[in-house]
Design a protein around this motif. Structure first.
Motif: not given
Length: 61
Positions: A26-43
């Motif tokens: 968490m910060g100016a951007d938020i990084k999330i990780k899919c709990t199923n496949c482990g893919h990471i997305v930054m928004l």
């Protein structure tokens, strides 16, 4: 309000058909990780707040 480590649901499911994401940064951007496949997305925080549906589980304190 969401916090680091929370499990959240987004408005649209991921391509792997799961819709559970963990907040890993968490910060100016938020990084999330899919709990199923482990893919990471930054928004950006603004995009994240628009696309988030609800908090499924709060992180352990």
């Amino acid at each position: 309000m969401y916090d680091l480590g929370d499990i959240i649901e987004m408005k649209k499911p991921h391509a792997c058909k799961a819709n559970r994401w963990q907040i890993i940064r968490m910060g100016a951007d938020i990084k999330i990780k899919c709990t199923n496949c482990g893919h990471i997305v930054m928004l950006t925080r603004r995009d994240f707040e628009k696309k988030m549906k609800k908090i499924l589980e709060k992180a352990e304190a």
